[in-house]
Scaffold this motif. Sequence first.
Motif, short mmCIF file in Angstrom:
data_model
loop_
_atom_site.label_atom_id
_atom_site.label_comp_id
_atom_site.label_asym_id
_atom_site.label_seq_id
_atom_site.Cartn_x
_atom_site.Cartn_y
_atom_site.Cartn_z
N LEU A 182 51.76 -16.34 13.78
CA LEU A 182 53.11 -16.87 13.90
C LEU A 182 53.16 -18.06 14.87
N VAL A 183 52.54 -17.90 16.03
CA VAL A 183 52.58 -18.96 17.05
C VAL A 183 51.83 -20.20 16.58
N LEU A 184 50.61 -20.01 16.07
CA LEU A 184 49.82 -21.16 15.64
C LEU A 184 50.48 -21.88 14.47
N GLY A 185 51.08 -21.11 13.56
CA GLY A 185 51.72 -21.72 12.41
C GLY A 185 53.00 -22.45 12.76
N CYS A 186 53.82 -21.82 13.60
CA CYS A 186 55.10 -22.45 13.98
C CYS A 186 54.88 -23.72 14.77
N HIS A 187 53.88 -23.73 15.63
CA HIS A 187 53.62 -24.94 16.40
C HIS A 187 53.08 -26.05 15.51
N GLY A 188 52.31 -25.66 14.49
CA GLY A 188 51.75 -26.66 13.60
C GLY A 188 52.73 -27.24 12.61
N SER A 189 53.89 -26.59 12.45
CA SER A 189 54.89 -27.07 11.50
C SER A 189 56.18 -27.38 12.25
N GLN A 190 56.59 -28.62 12.23
CA GLN A 190 57.77 -29.05 12.97
C GLN A 190 59.03 -29.07 12.10
N GLU A 191 58.89 -28.74 10.81
CA GLU A 191 60.06 -28.78 9.94
C GLU A 191 61.03 -27.66 10.30
N ARG A 192 62.31 -27.94 10.15
CA ARG A 192 63.35 -26.94 10.38
C ARG A 192 64.23 -26.87 9.14
N THR A 193 64.78 -25.69 8.90
CA THR A 193 65.66 -25.49 7.75
C THR A 193 66.93 -24.78 8.21
N LEU A 194 67.86 -24.62 7.31
CA LEU A 194 69.00 -23.76 7.57
C LEU A 194 68.52 -22.32 7.70
N PRO A 195 69.30 -21.44 8.32
CA PRO A 195 68.95 -20.02 8.29
C PRO A 195 68.71 -19.58 6.84
N TRP A 196 67.76 -18.68 6.63
CA TRP A 196 67.28 -18.42 5.28
C TRP A 196 68.37 -17.87 4.35
N LYS A 197 69.29 -17.07 4.86
CA LYS A 197 70.36 -16.58 3.99
C LYS A 197 71.28 -17.73 3.55
N ASN A 198 71.54 -18.66 4.45
CA ASN A 198 72.33 -19.83 4.08
C ASN A 198 71.62 -20.66 3.03
N LEU A 199 70.29 -20.75 3.14
CA LEU A 199 69.52 -21.48 2.14
C LEU A 199 69.64 -20.85 0.76
N LEU A 200 69.54 -19.53 0.71
CA LEU A 200 69.65 -18.83 -0.57
C LEU A 200 71.04 -19.03 -1.18
N LEU A 201 72.06 -18.87 -0.37
CA LEU A 201 73.43 -19.02 -0.87
C LEU A 201 73.69 -20.44 -1.35
N SER A 202 73.24 -21.42 -0.57
CA SER A 202 73.48 -22.81 -0.95
C SER A 202 72.65 -23.23 -2.16
N SER A 203 71.60 -22.46 -2.47
CA SER A 203 70.75 -22.76 -3.63
C SER A 203 71.20 -22.04 -4.89
N GLY A 204 72.31 -21.30 -4.79
CA GLY A 204 72.85 -20.66 -5.99
C GLY A 204 72.47 -19.21 -6.17
N PHE A 205 71.93 -18.57 -5.14
CA PHE A 205 71.59 -17.15 -5.22
C PHE A 205 72.76 -16.31 -4.73
N SER A 206 72.93 -15.14 -5.34
CA SER A 206 74.02 -14.23 -4.96
C SER A 206 73.42 -12.90 -4.52
N PRO A 207 73.93 -12.32 -3.42
CA PRO A 207 73.38 -11.04 -2.95
C PRO A 207 73.77 -9.89 -3.88
N LEU A 208 72.86 -8.94 -3.99
CA LEU A 208 73.09 -7.71 -4.76
C LEU A 208 73.18 -6.54 -3.79
N THR A 209 73.72 -5.44 -4.26
CA THR A 209 73.77 -4.23 -3.44
C THR A 209 72.74 -3.23 -3.93
N PHE A 210 72.27 -2.40 -3.04
CA PHE A 210 71.32 -1.36 -3.39
C PHE A 210 72.03 -0.18 -4.05
N SER A 211 71.29 0.53 -4.89
CA SER A 211 71.87 1.73 -5.51
C SER A 211 72.04 2.81 -4.46
#
Length: 451
Positions: A377-406
């Motif tokens: 985690l540390v070596l990878g995060c330091h090697g990558s400087q890109e940042r994104t929206l929080p992952w749930k926001n990314l999914l929602l903004s990309s057209g994904f909808s949450p489902l509920t568990f049975s």
Amino acid sequence: KTVAMWALSPLLVWTPKGKQALPHPPLHCLPMEPMDEKLQVLSSQFILNQNPSQFMPNPGLVLPLTYSQLQEHHQLLPQPPAKRLNCGPNYQAIIEQLFKAAELIDAGNLELAHGILARLNHQLSPIGKPFQRAAFYFKEALQLLLHSNANNSSLTFSPTGLLLKIGAYKSFSEVSPVLQFANFTCNQALLEAVEGFDRIHIIDFDIGFGGQWSSFMQELALRNGGAPKLKITAFVSPSHHDEIELSFTQENLKQYAGEIDMSFELEILSLESLNSASWPQPLRDCEAVVVNMPIGSFSNYPSYIPLVLRFVKQLMPKIVVTLDRSCDRTDAPFPQHLIFALQSYSGLLESLDAVNVHPDVLQMIEKYYLQPAMEKLVLGCHGSQERTLPWKNLLLSSGFSPLTFSNFTESQAECLVQRTPGKGFHIEKRQSSLVLCWQRKDLVSVSTWRC
């Protein structure tokens, strides 16, 4: 040979008369034994003969006992339950020093960072309270960044290293509910989504040892009318993956599919292949496509997330399952990400202390399974400087909808966690996610989505 092979199969035990299989119940039966780690036995020569010119296994190496083996030979030492993390002045000072060291490393000021880490060497140890151990491992990971290469990293690939990692993974699955909860919850959601299909195609972004899929395959084999045809397309990181581990996983799953008479195909591709104009490949109309997308698999490559989401949408899957370890942050700068991860792993180590793990087993889990994960985690995060929206926001903004568990999935996951030794583990339902917690700390959460 026997000593080397124990690590490869959590559901096989070795006796003087040979190996004996432990029962492996279907997912709809609440398991008494870990049901998600069915790694089949492969000859140890398969691993130890991989690229022999590159690796020099220690012939005198004695592999550590697993949790179940220690139970057979020793009385577990009683230990008091771990206390909740109390960030007093000393803990807060350690957090501030680690944060400052990460900032300095990020800015390229390695000399000052080295001074801070040198002072922390006198304050931290892999033996002590959970927070101190977690801080020690992250301090060690930061020290790797001070050098131009990470040859001293525990991530260095070797056949014997793989055996030790498998043993630690197995023991972790036996003493902690994290892997059992994650694999059961994900698999049950997938099984419900592919009900009735005779061709199933899994797109997986974090295949690991494949233990999750051997359990999934076993459940499919119990279907009325016989097992469906199964294909797994596994995407791996473009620059950091273990060829020996991937070969083990591939042969292991193929061998198990043959044992249960299931038509099975496994394809391993690099994430970089998603840049090819040929993707997505045409899929058969009668094929049910599902996606396993742990958020942590993109922590080191956040720039790939938009590409992956576009690819997944074009597949029109029946379901997308996501796994969040609470330290998987693609939206935070490196120093902040480090502290999030420190807090997450200190909570995980607290939960391990709470189940009174034998000290030898705990040391093996931390050294060969958890510490390498922190370093990655540390070596990878330091090697990558890109940042994104929080992952749930990314999914929602990309057209994904949450489902509920049975209701069935929720109730069975709850029962599974209740059987865990030690108090403090529980499941919380937050919107569409199921979250495994220890006391007030999140350990892992599972969510399901559709396009």
